[in-house]
Design a protein around this motif. Sequence first.
Motif, PDB file in Angstrom:
ATOM      1  N   ASN A  59      13.866  -0.928  12.749  1.00 24.55           N
ATOM      2  CA  ASN A  59      13.819  -0.126  13.975  1.00 24.55           C
ATOM      3  C   ASN A  59      14.987  -0.435  14.904  1.00 24.55           C
ATOM      4  OD1 ASN A  59      11.445   1.077  13.132  1.00 24.55           O
ATOM      5  ND2 ASN A  59      10.133  -0.351  14.242  1.00 24.55           N
ATOM      6  N   ASN A  60      15.676  -1.541  14.655  1.00 23.11           N
ATOM      7  CA  ASN A  60      16.836  -1.919  15.456  1.00 23.11           C
ATOM      8  C   ASN A  60      18.152  -1.597  14.755  1.00 23.11           C
ATOM      9  OD1 ASN A  60      16.342  -3.635  18.150  1.00 23.11           O
ATOM     10  ND2 ASN A  60      14.601  -3.937  16.766  1.00 23.11           N
ATOM     11  N   GLY A  61      18.082  -0.711  13.763  1.00 28.48           N
ATOM     12  CA  GLY A  61      19.309  -0.199  13.163  1.00 28.48           C
ATOM     13  C   GLY A  61      19.795  -0.906  11.924  1.00 28.48           C
ATOM     14  N   PHE A  62      18.874  -1.538  11.169  1.00 25.59           N
ATOM     15  CA  PHE A  62      19.275  -2.220   9.945  1.00 25.59           C
ATOM     16  C   PHE A  62      18.561  -1.633   8.733  1.00 25.59           C
ATOM     17  CE2 PHE A  62      19.853  -5.441  13.265  1.00 25.59           C
ATOM     18  CZ  PHE A  62      21.170  -5.809  13.037  1.00 25.59           C
ATOM     19  N   PHE A  63      19.254  -1.677   7.590  1.00 23.22           N
ATOM     20  CA  PHE A  63      18.637  -1.376   6.304  1.00 23.22           C
ATOM     21  C   PHE A  63      18.255  -2.711   5.676  1.00 23.22           C
ATOM     22  CE2 PHE A  63      19.270  -0.334   1.635  1.00 23.22           C
ATOM     23  CZ  PHE A  63      18.054   0.328   1.510  1.00 23.22           C
ATOM     24  N   VAL A  64      16.983  -2.994   5.649  1.00 24.99           N
ATOM     25  CA  VAL A  64      16.491  -4.311   5.240  1.00 24.99           C
ATOM     26  C   VAL A  64      16.026  -4.263   3.784  1.00 24.99           C
ATOM     27  CG1 VAL A  64      14.844  -6.152   5.719  1.00 24.99           C
ATOM     28  CG2 VAL A  64      15.751  -4.766   7.603  1.00 24.99           C
ATOM     29  N   ILE A  65      16.551  -5.174   3.003  1.00 22.42           N
ATOM     30  CA  ILE A  65      16.188  -5.303   1.590  1.00 22.42           C
ATOM     31  C   ILE A  65      15.521  -6.658   1.400  1.00 22.42           C
ATOM     32  CG2 ILE A  65      17.056  -5.381  -0.787  1.00 22.42           C
ATOM     33  CD1 ILE A  65      19.528  -3.795   0.285  1.00 22.42           C
ATOM     34  N   SER A  66      14.339  -6.636   0.789  1.00 23.78           N
ATOM     35  CA  SER A  66      13.579  -7.878   0.617  1.00 23.78           C
ATOM     36  C   SER A  66      12.933  -7.874  -0.761  1.00 23.78           C
ATOM     37  CB  SER A  66      12.505  -7.974   1.716  1.00 23.78           C
ATOM     38  OG  SER A  66      11.735  -9.140   1.574  1.00 23.78           O
ATOM     39  N   TYR A  67      12.833  -9.048  -1.351  1.00 27.38           N
ATOM     40  CA  TYR A  67      12.240  -9.132  -2.686  1.00 27.38           C
ATOM     41  C   TYR A  67      11.769 -10.566  -2.938  1.00 27.38           C
ATOM     42  CZ  TYR A  67      16.543 -11.449  -4.206  1.00 27.38           C
ATOM     43  OH  TYR A  67      17.589 -12.326  -4.344  1.00 27.38           O
ATOM     44  N   ASP A  68      10.877 -10.699  -3.896  1.00 30.25           N
ATOM     45  CA  ASP A  68      10.463 -12.022  -4.355  1.00 30.25           C
ATOM     46  C   ASP A  68      11.292 -12.370  -5.588  1.00 30.25           C
ATOM     47  OD1 ASP A  68       8.571 -11.835  -2.387  1.00 30.25           O
ATOM     48  OD2 ASP A  68       6.926 -11.350  -3.741  1.00 30.25           O
ATOM     49  N   ARG A  69      11.767 -13.590  -5.632  1.00 31.99           N
ATOM     50  CA  ARG A  69      12.598 -13.990  -6.765  1.00 31.99           C
ATOM     51  C   ARG A  69      11.833 -13.849  -8.084  1.00 31.99           C
ATOM     52  NH1 ARG A  69      14.202 -17.684  -2.910  1.00 31.99           N
ATOM     53  NH2 ARG A  69      12.516 -19.077  -3.508  1.00 31.99           N
ATOM     54  N   ARG A  70      12.587 -13.649  -9.117  1.00 33.35           N
ATOM     55  CA  ARG A  70      12.017 -13.550 -10.457  1.00 33.35           C
ATOM     56  C   ARG A  70      11.162 -14.792 -10.756  1.00 33.35           C
ATOM     57  NH1 ARG A  70      13.607 -10.296 -14.496  1.00 33.35           N
ATOM     58  NH2 ARG A  70      15.394  -9.637 -13.219  1.00 33.35           N
ATOM     59  N   GLY A  71       9.920 -14.570 -11.188  1.00 33.00           N
ATOM     60  CA  GLY A  71       9.020 -15.673 -11.496  1.00 33.00           C
ATOM     61  C   GLY A  71       8.269 -16.209 -10.293  1.00 33.00           C
ATOM     62  N   GLU A  72       8.409 -15.538  -9.118  1.00 36.64           N
ATOM     63  CA  GLU A  72       7.760 -15.990  -7.895  1.00 36.64           C
ATOM     64  C   GLU A  72       7.106 -14.809  -7.181  1.00 36.64           C
ATOM     65  OE1 GLU A  72      10.147 -18.784  -5.504  1.00 36.64           O
ATOM     66  OE2 GLU A  72      11.652 -18.685  -7.090  1.00 36.64           O
ATOM     67  N   GLY A  73       6.081 -15.096  -6.379  1.00 36.90           N
ATOM     68  CA  GLY A  73       5.438 -14.074  -5.562  1.00 36.90           C
ATOM     69  C   GLY A  73       4.955 -12.889  -6.365  1.00 36.90           C
ATOM     70  N   ARG A  74       5.322 -11.682  -5.908  1.00 40.03           N
ATOM     71  CA  ARG A  74       4.897 -10.464  -6.605  1.00 40.03           C
ATOM     72  C   ARG A  74       5.637 -10.250  -7.910  1.00 40.03           C
ATOM     73  NH1 ARG A  74       5.950  -7.538  -1.074  1.00 40.03           N
ATOM     74  NH2 ARG A  74       7.361  -9.323  -1.150  1.00 40.03           N
ATOM     75  N   ASN A  75       6.705 -11.011  -8.135  1.00 39.87           N
ATOM     76  CA  ASN A  75       7.416 -10.984  -9.414  1.00 39.87           C
ATOM     77  C   ASN A  75       7.093 -12.212 -10.265  1.00 39.87           C
ATOM     78  OD1 ASN A  75       8.905  -8.506  -9.131  1.00 39.87           O
ATOM     79  ND2 ASN A  75      10.128  -9.530  -7.559  1.00 39.87           N
ATOM     80  N   GLU A  76       5.957 -12.813  -9.970  1.00 38.52           N
ATOM     81  CA  GLU A  76       5.547 -14.054 -10.642  1.00 38.52           C
ATOM     82  C   GLU A  76       5.445 -13.890 -12.150  1.00 38.52           C
ATOM     83  OE1 GLU A  76       1.792 -17.238 -10.477  1.00 38.52           O
ATOM     84  OE2 GLU A  76       1.699 -15.316  -9.425  1.00 38.52           O
ATOM     85  N   ASN A  77       5.030 -12.718 -12.606  1.00 40.84           N
ATOM     86  CA  ASN A  77       4.787 -12.523 -14.036  1.00 40.84           C
ATOM     87  C   ASN A  77       6.036 -12.145 -14.826  1.00 40.84           C
ATOM     88  OD1 ASN A  77       2.022 -13.081 -13.773  1.00 40.84           O
ATOM     89  ND2 ASN A  77       1.590 -10.967 -13.161  1.00 40.84           N
ATOM     90  N   LEU A  78       7.150 -11.979 -14.136  1.00 42.63           N
ATOM     91  CA  LEU A  78       8.382 -11.645 -14.858  1.00 42.63           C
ATOM     92  C   LEU A  78       8.983 -12.888 -15.500  1.00 42.63           C
ATOM     93  CD1 LEU A  78      10.162  -9.201 -12.384  1.00 42.63           C
ATOM     94  CD2 LEU A  78       8.487  -8.704 -14.160  1.00 42.63           C
ATOM     95  N   LYS A  79       9.589 -12.697 -16.642  1.00 44.70           N
ATOM     96  CA  LYS A  79      10.231 -13.800 -17.331  1.00 44.70           C
ATOM     97  C   LYS A  79      11.388 -14.322 -16.492  1.00 44.70           C
ATOM     98  CE  LYS A  79      12.378 -15.105 -21.723  1.00 44.70           C
ATOM     99  NZ  LYS A  79      12.828 -14.626 -23.059  1.00 44.70           N
ATOM    100  N   ALA A  80      11.408 -15.613 -16.249  1.00 43.85           N
ATOM    101  CA  ALA A  80      12.439 -16.199 -15.388  1.00 43.85           C
ATOM    102  C   ALA A  80      13.004 -17.463 -16.012  1.00 43.85           C
ATOM    103  CB  ALA A  80      11.860 -16.526 -14.014  1.00 43.85           C
TER     104      ALA A  80
END
Length: 309
Positions: A59-80
Amino acid sequence: MNKIIVVLFLTLFGNKVFAQELEIQTFGNKNDKALIFLHGGPGYNSVPFEQTTANELANNGFFVISYDRRGEGRNENLKAEYTFTQTFEDLNQIFQKYNLKKATLIGHSFGGIIGTMFTDKYSDKIDNLILVSVPISMPQTFENIIASSKEIYTKKDDKVNLNYINMLQNMDSTSLEYATYSFMHAMSNGFYSTKNPNQKAIELYQKFKTDTLLQKYASKNEYLAPQKFWENEHYTSLSIKINLENLKNKKVSVYGIYGKEDGLYSPEQIDSLVNILGDENVEYLENSSHNVFIDRQNEFIDLVKKWTN
């Protein structure tokens, strides 16, 4: 949310992008200044940042990109592989996916270590590096946690925990067990929490009680990521002071935001960072602990806007 498996192509689903299986969240207009958030850990996720602060930055004028690293958080099940090399490859793919020539990295805690090392290697891709509650020297951080915990236990005449601290001081300081027990003492002594939250912080932390995604992930810590990152990278012994000196010589803009109630770091550690970055590039905020973007959200956003102009 349905599970989508991606093999050789990219799939868009709302504002979530799956690039070679990696789930990414975006906020705001892609034509605005790009900010990439790197979460702490290893073994944590970006959910607290996304659910409290990402939209405010958008809302303050930024394009924000966020992610969980491979093998962590919502990407926990991905091969890392749990290596810095693979982590950098994923980050480079994000630059490629969103056609980013440059971006600002915001690294929180362990994410700041990754951000610093990435910036040192790919400085041509970085507009600014913003360190948020980042351990500049992991060994010094553990030493401070132990010394501060010992002081607390001594005042309380807590002989049981004093005995544990004495045992900890006799352990191999490069071991994962040493790091794990140190962080356990930090958590039990409230080193991650501010004792004097402002009204905005109180309201944001209330979301942790009602937001289903926060309830699922805010207190979730995986054990495989710390173990594997330690085996592959020995991250518990790292110091990024040399990397920061390199960035200073390369004229890369690096900034730091820390809370004065963050029990992981002593004032002397903050002073050492000031000596590298300069006093004007480091903010040491009252009534704030480890999650500066929650504890002092308005000030955090104002600083990001100031430093990225």
